[in-house]
Design a protein around this motif. Sequence first.
Motif, PDB file in Angstrom:
ATOM      1  N   TRP A   1       1.720   8.967  -1.515  1.00  0.00           N
ATOM      2  CA  TRP A   1       1.666   9.291  -2.936  1.00  0.00           C
ATOM      3  C   TRP A   1       2.499   8.347  -3.792  1.00  0.00           C
ATOM      4  CZ3 TRP A   1       2.260  15.351  -2.699  1.00  0.00           C
ATOM      5  CH2 TRP A   1       1.118  15.882  -2.081  1.00  0.00           C
ATOM      6  N   HIS A   2       3.671   7.955  -3.302  1.00  0.00           N
ATOM      7  CA  HIS A   2       4.511   7.127  -4.165  1.00  0.00           C
ATOM      8  C   HIS A   2       5.501   6.248  -3.424  1.00  0.00           C
ATOM      9  CE1 HIS A   2       7.727  10.069  -3.431  1.00  0.00           C
ATOM     10  NE2 HIS A   2       6.870  11.003  -3.726  1.00  0.00           N
ATOM     11  N   HIS A   3       5.976   6.657  -2.233  1.00  0.00           N
ATOM     12  CA  HIS A   3       7.136   5.964  -1.676  1.00  0.00           C
ATOM     13  C   HIS A   3       6.791   4.574  -1.142  1.00  0.00           C
ATOM     14  CE1 HIS A   3      11.236   5.611  -0.390  1.00  0.00           C
ATOM     15  NE2 HIS A   3      10.860   5.322   0.841  1.00  0.00           N
ATOM     16  N   ARG A   4       5.550   4.301  -0.764  1.00  0.00           N
ATOM     17  CA  ARG A   4       5.216   2.978  -0.258  1.00  0.00           C
ATOM     18  C   ARG A   4       5.464   1.908  -1.332  1.00  0.00           C
ATOM     19  NH1 ARG A   4       0.039   1.895   2.021  1.00  0.00           N
ATOM     20  NH2 ARG A   4      -0.262   4.081   2.567  1.00  0.00           N
ATOM     21  N   TRP A   5       5.397   2.298  -2.624  1.00  0.00           N
ATOM     22  CA  TRP A   5       5.670   1.366  -3.721  1.00  0.00           C
ATOM     23  C   TRP A   5       7.105   1.476  -4.196  1.00  0.00           C
ATOM     24  CZ3 TRP A   5       1.311   4.643  -3.765  1.00  0.00           C
ATOM     25  CH2 TRP A   5       0.137   4.012  -3.312  1.00  0.00           C
ATOM     26  N   GLU A   6       7.722   2.645  -4.044  1.00  0.00           N
ATOM     27  CA  GLU A   6       9.119   2.802  -4.436  1.00  0.00           C
ATOM     28  C   GLU A   6      10.064   2.198  -3.399  1.00  0.00           C
ATOM     29  OE1 GLU A   6       8.755   7.046  -6.867  1.00  0.00           O
ATOM     30  OE2 GLU A   6       9.769   6.955  -4.927  1.00  0.00           O
ATOM     31  N   CYS A   7       9.675   2.207  -2.140  1.00  0.00           N
ATOM     32  CA  CYS A   7      10.574   1.806  -1.055  1.00  0.00           C
ATOM     33  C   CYS A   7      11.151   0.404  -1.245  1.00  0.00           C
ATOM     34  CB  CYS A   7       9.835   1.920   0.277  1.00  0.00           C
ATOM     35  SG  CYS A   7      10.895   1.699   1.727  1.00  0.00           S
ATOM     36  N   PRO A   8      10.339  -0.620  -1.575  1.00  0.00           N
ATOM     37  CA  PRO A   8      10.917  -1.963  -1.713  1.00  0.00           C
ATOM     38  C   PRO A   8      11.836  -2.115  -2.916  1.00  0.00           C
ATOM     39  CG  PRO A   8       8.517  -2.046  -1.412  1.00  0.00           C
ATOM     40  CD  PRO A   8       8.876  -0.627  -1.717  1.00  0.00           C
ATOM     41  N   ILE A   9      11.727  -1.227  -3.909  1.00  0.00           N
ATOM     42  CA  ILE A   9      12.552  -1.360  -5.121  1.00  0.00           C
ATOM     43  C   ILE A   9      13.460  -0.142  -5.278  1.00  0.00           C
ATOM     44  CG2 ILE A   9      10.827  -2.806  -6.250  1.00  0.00           C
ATOM     45  CD1 ILE A   9      10.078  -0.377  -7.982  1.00  0.00           C
TER      46      ILE A   9
ATOM     47  N   PRO B   1       1.208  -5.920  -3.569  1.00  0.00           N
ATOM     48  CA  PRO B   1      -0.032  -5.649  -4.302  1.00  0.00           C
ATOM     49  C   PRO B   1       0.060  -4.341  -5.068  1.00  0.00           C
ATOM     50  CG  PRO B   1      -0.323  -5.224  -1.964  1.00  0.00           C
ATOM     51  CD  PRO B   1       1.011  -5.873  -2.115  1.00  0.00           C
ATOM     52  N   PRO B   2      -0.819  -4.132  -6.021  1.00  0.00           N
ATOM     53  CA  PRO B   2      -0.761  -2.909  -6.832  1.00  0.00           C
ATOM     54  C   PRO B   2      -1.061  -1.672  -5.996  1.00  0.00           C
ATOM     55  CG  PRO B   2      -2.787  -4.117  -7.275  1.00  0.00           C
ATOM     56  CD  PRO B   2      -1.942  -5.007  -6.417  1.00  0.00           C
ATOM     57  N   PRO B   3      -0.574  -0.523  -6.433  1.00  0.00           N
ATOM     58  CA  PRO B   3      -0.884   0.723  -5.734  1.00  0.00           C
ATOM     59  C   PRO B   3      -2.394   0.929  -5.623  1.00  0.00           C
ATOM     60  CG  PRO B   3       0.819   1.071  -7.389  1.00  0.00           C
ATOM     61  CD  PRO B   3       0.299  -0.302  -7.597  1.00  0.00           C
ATOM     62  N   ALA B   4      -2.811   1.579  -4.559  1.00  0.00           N
ATOM     63  CA  ALA B   4      -4.238   1.798  -4.335  1.00  0.00           C
ATOM     64  C   ALA B   4      -4.882   2.529  -5.497  1.00  0.00           C
ATOM     65  CB  ALA B   4      -4.441   2.576  -3.036  1.00  0.00           C
ATOM     66  N   SER B   5      -4.144   3.467  -6.083  1.00  0.00           N
ATOM     67  CA  SER B   5      -4.700   4.232  -7.197  1.00  0.00           C
ATOM     68  C   SER B   5      -4.723   3.433  -8.492  1.00  0.00           C
ATOM     69  CB  SER B   5      -3.886   5.517  -7.408  1.00  0.00           C
ATOM     70  OG  SER B   5      -2.526   5.212  -7.645  1.00  0.00           O
ATOM     71  N   TRP B   6      -4.153   2.220  -8.446  1.00  0.00           N
ATOM     72  CA  TRP B   6      -4.114   1.365  -9.637  1.00  0.00           C
ATOM     73  C   TRP B   6      -4.673  -0.029  -9.338  1.00  0.00           C
ATOM     74  CZ3 TRP B   6      -2.572   2.499 -14.616  1.00  0.00           C
ATOM     75  CH2 TRP B   6      -1.988   3.755 -14.808  1.00  0.00           C
ATOM     76  N   GLU B   7      -5.487  -0.182  -8.311  1.00  0.00           N
ATOM     77  CA  GLU B   7      -5.914  -1.511  -7.902  1.00  0.00           C
ATOM     78  C   GLU B   7      -6.906  -2.107  -8.890  1.00  0.00           C
ATOM     79  OE1 GLU B   7      -9.061   0.241  -4.594  1.00  0.00           O
ATOM     80  OE2 GLU B   7      -7.209  -0.733  -3.975  1.00  0.00           O
ATOM     81  N   ARG B   8      -7.074  -3.414  -8.802  1.00  0.00           N
ATOM     82  CA  ARG B   8      -7.890  -4.197  -9.734  1.00  0.00           C
ATOM     83  C   ARG B   8      -9.310  -3.651  -9.817  1.00  0.00           C
ATOM     84  NH1 ARG B   8      -8.283  -9.790 -11.409  1.00  0.00           N
ATOM     85  NH2 ARG B   8      -6.385 -10.313 -10.249  1.00  0.00           N
ATOM     86  N   GLY B   9      -9.823  -3.667 -11.000  1.00  0.00           N
ATOM     87  CA  GLY B   9     -11.199  -3.235 -11.203  1.00  0.00           C
ATOM     88  C   GLY B   9     -11.319  -1.811 -11.655  1.00  0.00           C
TER      89      GLY B   9
END
Length: 809
Positions: free
Chosen positions: A292-300, A429-437
């Motif tokens: 849900w969120h931690h895969r993108w929060e973890c590096p920062i 890369p951007p979160p899956a729920s926010w990916e390009r397109g």
Amino acid sequence: MDLPCVEWQKHVEQKWSRLTLDEKKCFSSLLDIDEVFDFGLSQVIQEDVDFLSGISKDDPVQKDLERAARCRKEGNSSFKTRDYTAAVLHYSQGVCYASLSSEQLSLCYANRSAALFHLQRYRECLEDIDRALNHGYPSHLKHKLQDRQAQCLNHFPNGTEEITTATKQGAGHQAEGVCSRTNPKSPNSQQQSALSPGLSVCFSPEKGRHLVATKGIAAGEEILEDRAYSCVLIAGMGRGRREETEEAGEVFGTEVRYCHQCLGETVSPVPCEGCSYARYCSEGCRKGAWEWHHRWECPIGAELSTAGVMSQLALRVALKAGVKEVLRAREPIRDVDNDSKLIREKISSKNSSSKPITEKIRPKMKNSGSSDATSTEPEVNDPSAYYHGDSYLSVYHLLPHLNGHAPSLRFLYSVTIATLYLRLRQAGPPPASWERGGVSESMTCSNQSRAPVEGEGWAPELSLLGSVALRHMLQLRCNAQAVSLLRDTGDFTAVQSTQEVRIATAIFPTLSILNHSCCPNTSLNFRTSHLVSPQPDRGSTDELVSTEPEAPVSVSAGVAVSIRASRDICPGQEVLHCYGPHSSRMVLCERRRLLQEQYHFLCICQACSLDQGEGPEGRGAGPDTHLQCGKCEAPVKQCSVDGAGWVVCVRSSCGHRVSRSEMDLRLQEVRVQLEQAVDLLETDRPAQSVMLLQRAVSQAGVFLKETHSLQGQLADTMARAYSTMGEWRGAVDQLERSVLAIRSQYGQDSIELGRQLFKLAQLHFNGGFPGPALSVISRARRLLSLHCGPHCPEVQELHSMEDCLQGVL
């Protein structure tokens, strides 16, 4: 409100000061949040991102084998002194610092299993043994784990079947490793809050959305249960003196004790595989947070900690929502869909200016001019005037109060979110729920020529993520809810000693529409998903998953709040709760100042109106009922003479007076003695604590009445000291003094009085006074049931005490 750290605030202040006057005027005039974010992003350069990362190094979140070894050593020291609780906490820290492939991880798991065994946490002990073996525990030491495993199994006569059952009913783990508190489905699946049938969500220009009773609601009745859309655990809260070790200087706060996903308390957390900070009660919670969120929060993670809780929560809400939900919320409101419903109950004439509004999403927004409360076409044309249930729409359409924030504060928010957005782009890369397109160009922020730092897959239009996070940060100043739980202080006395600890900040879709009163007609009760309901809640949907027909309910959120009527509510009366400033804890001018600063309104609730009639301070010119004359013990009043404050005896024949500064000094001296007495009590010197408290009580008795809150604190601490020494009669006498002060300060129907009576019941029970115990039990049960419900742990304990005493009698 949890703003970024001071260093970052000063850094942004310097950027603000360097703007030209025209730039400041331009920024201050912006009325669109997208444009506010655009401006902030245009001001951020790579040096700002580097500065944030640099000051975040003081709060590292990466794995560290050296620290893991040090934590294990500290755990061993606590284990040798038989302080197994502290040992578990140290070993858990070691588990989190150890990298996935290191031997330290298996050693910390193994050592923690030994401490858990001595704490008789056999299920958790077995889990840690398995974890140690699965992470490469040295083969020449495996016999120790095998022996411990056999000893644990002796406590489960029915074998693996009983272990599996205990697993499901204990800390929420499933046999397949999925936490019963976490639903792995989409985080945006529709869920409905459990609104009582006697409630209507209404709108008026003066009050906005608000909740009104359409029928009488009895005191103690649960009228609403709401689940947090998202929450963030607060690090460092709830640290106690007893948890500090002299050798290590280590203290343990909420981040060590609670699951970072469901907020359930855990003694054997599972660590994040990528950082040393996040930890969870189970694999299920770890995986859920990661998706849900931690895969993108973890590096920062370090930067998020530096940016503050509100920034992290705002970003987390945006990440959880995803681009599809955000675009749906930003669309113009169209015709009513098939699922939309209307609240058709008419409300009393007292509230005729408030119109019932839709329960769900996307109602008609046209102005029909109809005065019929059942009309499907309300007279307002604003999505924030409608009730969207527990969906993301309810969160998105909360008012951000853009102009209510000072321009410099808006600038701080926009630059902070913009910097985090750029740091997120650099991390991957951007979160899956926010990916390009997934983003329509027509729905993005106006400025698409920015992006000073490029990240793989980050299309320029994905700056919408930052804009939405900024919107939520602006909303949170008025809509964030502190989540507090009662926690045992760890004092080794015969009477339970608890303190209210703020463990998280959350945003609740339905709770956010309740308006404020300084003397509310409701009580809030938070529960983490550790204490799930045995049956599905009213209004539950297929998002609520259970492993068996009678298993606990799984919910997607980690914390829920139940709202009960604290007194009878009549039809047509608004349902209100307190935003923090309460009439029993704060004077009128202070309440109004805080509410104006944070929530942008002048409070004119019933309590404020009554207090205003008594004077600007809410005290009036009458006598202060909690202070007394040090000469004749008559009441005193506070007044001002030549600009100086005085406390003056009301008896003209006495006329004794003391300066306000001298009175404050006397109060401070008593408070210092109280703190010293608490320190003595917590270092196992109760007799010395009592002697110091007796001197403090004697000194305070000269100028404080028995109803003063400080007198109550002195009596409460002395009761704890007497109970530690087994002097039950003395403990009872002191706690009864404390009850008198609590009743005077908070009222005879307050939750504070209920909790104090609960402690008094424990004293009577432990002291062997059955008659008084039964009398106090009934009083405590009434108040605790009123505010917390009949099934709260304290009420259940009172029932057990009552059954035991009635059996004796």
